[in-house]
Scaffold this active site. Structure first.
Site, PDB file in Angstrom:
ATOM      1  N   ILE A   1       0.844  -1.192   0.000  1.00 21.85           N
ATOM      2  CA  ILE A   1       0.000   0.000   0.000  1.00 21.85           C
ATOM      3  C   ILE A   1       0.879   1.242   0.000  1.00 21.85           C
ATOM      4  O   ILE A   1       1.922   1.274   0.647  1.00 21.85           O
ATOM      5  CB  ILE A   1      -0.984  -0.006   1.198  1.00 21.85           C
ATOM      6  CG1 ILE A   1      -1.986   1.152   1.094  1.00 21.85           C
ATOM      7  CG2 ILE A   1      -0.236  -0.016   2.529  1.00 21.85           C
ATOM      8  CD1 ILE A   1      -3.161   1.044   2.061  1.00 21.85           C
ATOM      9  N   CYS A   2       0.440   2.229  -0.751  1.00 24.91           N
ATOM     10  CA  CYS A   2       1.200   3.462  -0.888  1.00 24.91           C
ATOM     11  C   CYS A   2       0.646   4.508   0.085  1.00 24.91           C
ATOM     12  O   CYS A   2      -0.333   5.173  -0.229  1.00 24.91           O
ATOM     13  CB  CYS A   2       1.071   3.939  -2.334  1.00 24.91           C
ATOM     14  SG  CYS A   2       2.037   5.388  -2.701  1.00 24.91           S
ATOM     15  N   VAL A   3       1.233   4.584   1.279  1.00 19.58           N
ATOM     16  CA  VAL A   3       0.877   5.656   2.210  1.00 19.58           C
ATOM     17  C   VAL A   3       2.167   6.264   2.763  1.00 19.58           C
ATOM     18  O   VAL A   3       3.041   5.546   3.237  1.00 19.58           O
ATOM     19  CB  VAL A   3      -0.056   5.186   3.367  1.00 19.58           C
ATOM     20  CG1 VAL A   3      -1.465   4.937   2.880  1.00 19.58           C
ATOM     21  CG2 VAL A   3       0.464   3.978   4.091  1.00 19.58           C
TER      22      VAL A   3
ATOM     23  N   LYS B   1      -7.616   4.944   3.265  1.00 23.51           N
ATOM     24  CA  LYS B   1      -7.060   4.749   1.913  1.00 23.51           C
ATOM     25  C   LYS B   1      -7.856   3.685   1.150  1.00 23.51           C
ATOM     26  O   LYS B   1      -8.167   3.863  -0.027  1.00 23.51           O
ATOM     27  CB  LYS B   1      -5.589   4.329   2.030  1.00 23.51           C
ATOM     28  CG  LYS B   1      -4.876   4.110   0.719  1.00 23.51           C
ATOM     29  CD  LYS B   1      -4.301   5.395   0.214  1.00 23.51           C
ATOM     30  CE  LYS B   1      -3.361   5.166  -0.944  1.00 23.51           C
ATOM     31  NZ  LYS B   1      -2.638   6.369  -1.291  1.00 23.51           N
TER      32      LYS B   1
ATOM     33  N   ARG C   1       6.323   5.273   4.703  1.00 22.53           N
ATOM     34  CA  ARG C   1       7.575   5.467   3.968  1.00 22.53           C
ATOM     35  C   ARG C   1       8.346   6.640   4.572  1.00 22.53           C
ATOM     36  O   ARG C   1       8.861   6.548   5.670  1.00 22.53           O
ATOM     37  CB  ARG C   1       7.272   5.724   2.485  1.00 22.53           C
ATOM     38  CG  ARG C   1       6.565   4.571   1.790  1.00 22.53           C
ATOM     39  CD  ARG C   1       6.426   4.820   0.294  1.00 22.53           C
ATOM     40  NE  ARG C   1       6.231   6.225  -0.047  1.00 22.53           N
ATOM     41  CZ  ARG C   1       5.232   6.700  -0.765  1.00 22.53           C
ATOM     42  NH1 ARG C   1       4.319   5.891  -1.232  1.00 22.53           N
ATOM     43  NH2 ARG C   1       5.135   7.970  -1.042  1.00 22.53           N
TER      44      ARG C   1
END
Length: 148
Positions: free
Chosen positions: A85-87, A110, A91
């Site tokens: 998942i891109c959160v 999200k 990161r």
């Protein structure tokens, strides 16, 4: 061990203040690994679906962010084929002061509110921008196939 104490405290906070639509189950023999699931909101493109993911806490938590991997396939611009998942909070915006409760709330948000901005899956994001009806139909189809 700091990580263990912090994880136990975070887990207690989550159990005392549950996040709507989310279940969290630490593995019996490993509190560093959680099996979680998100039940999609009724106003989400994924309504009716339950999406399972693993949350793995590193040994040096909270100095390193947890890793999240979706087990259930989802047609989503911010979640890739491998289930990542891109959160930003997982990161470059991770800080030791970030609570797992806020991370999990971000994940639930999200999942329920896909956005074509900052995508992990550019093709899905493009479809969402250019043909929302087709995006919604595909999201619904995948949800039915993989998450119900």
């Amino acid at each position: 061990m700091t990580a263990l104490r912090r994880i136990q405290k975070e887990l207690k906070d989550i159990n005392n203040n549950p996040i709507e639509g989310l279940t969290v189950e630490p593995l019996e023999d490993n509190i560093f690994e959680w099996q979680c699931s998100v039940k999609a909101a009724s106003n989400s493109p994924y309504k009716g679906g339950t999406f399972h993911f693993n949350l793995n806490l590193p040994e040096n938590f909270p100095f390193k962010a947890p890793s999240v991997t979706f087990i259930t396939k989802i047609y989503h611009p911010g979640i890739n084929e491998e289930g990542q998942i891109c959160v930003p909070v997982l990161r470059d915006q991770w800080k030791p002061t970030v609570s797992l409760s806020s991370v999990l709330t971000t994940i639930v948000d999200k999942v329920n509110n896909p956005s074509p901005d900052d995508p992990f899956e550019p093709d899905i994001a493009a479809l969402m921008k250019n043909d929302e009806a087709k995006f919604l139909a595909t999201a619904k189809e995948w949800t039915k196939k993989h998450a119900t």
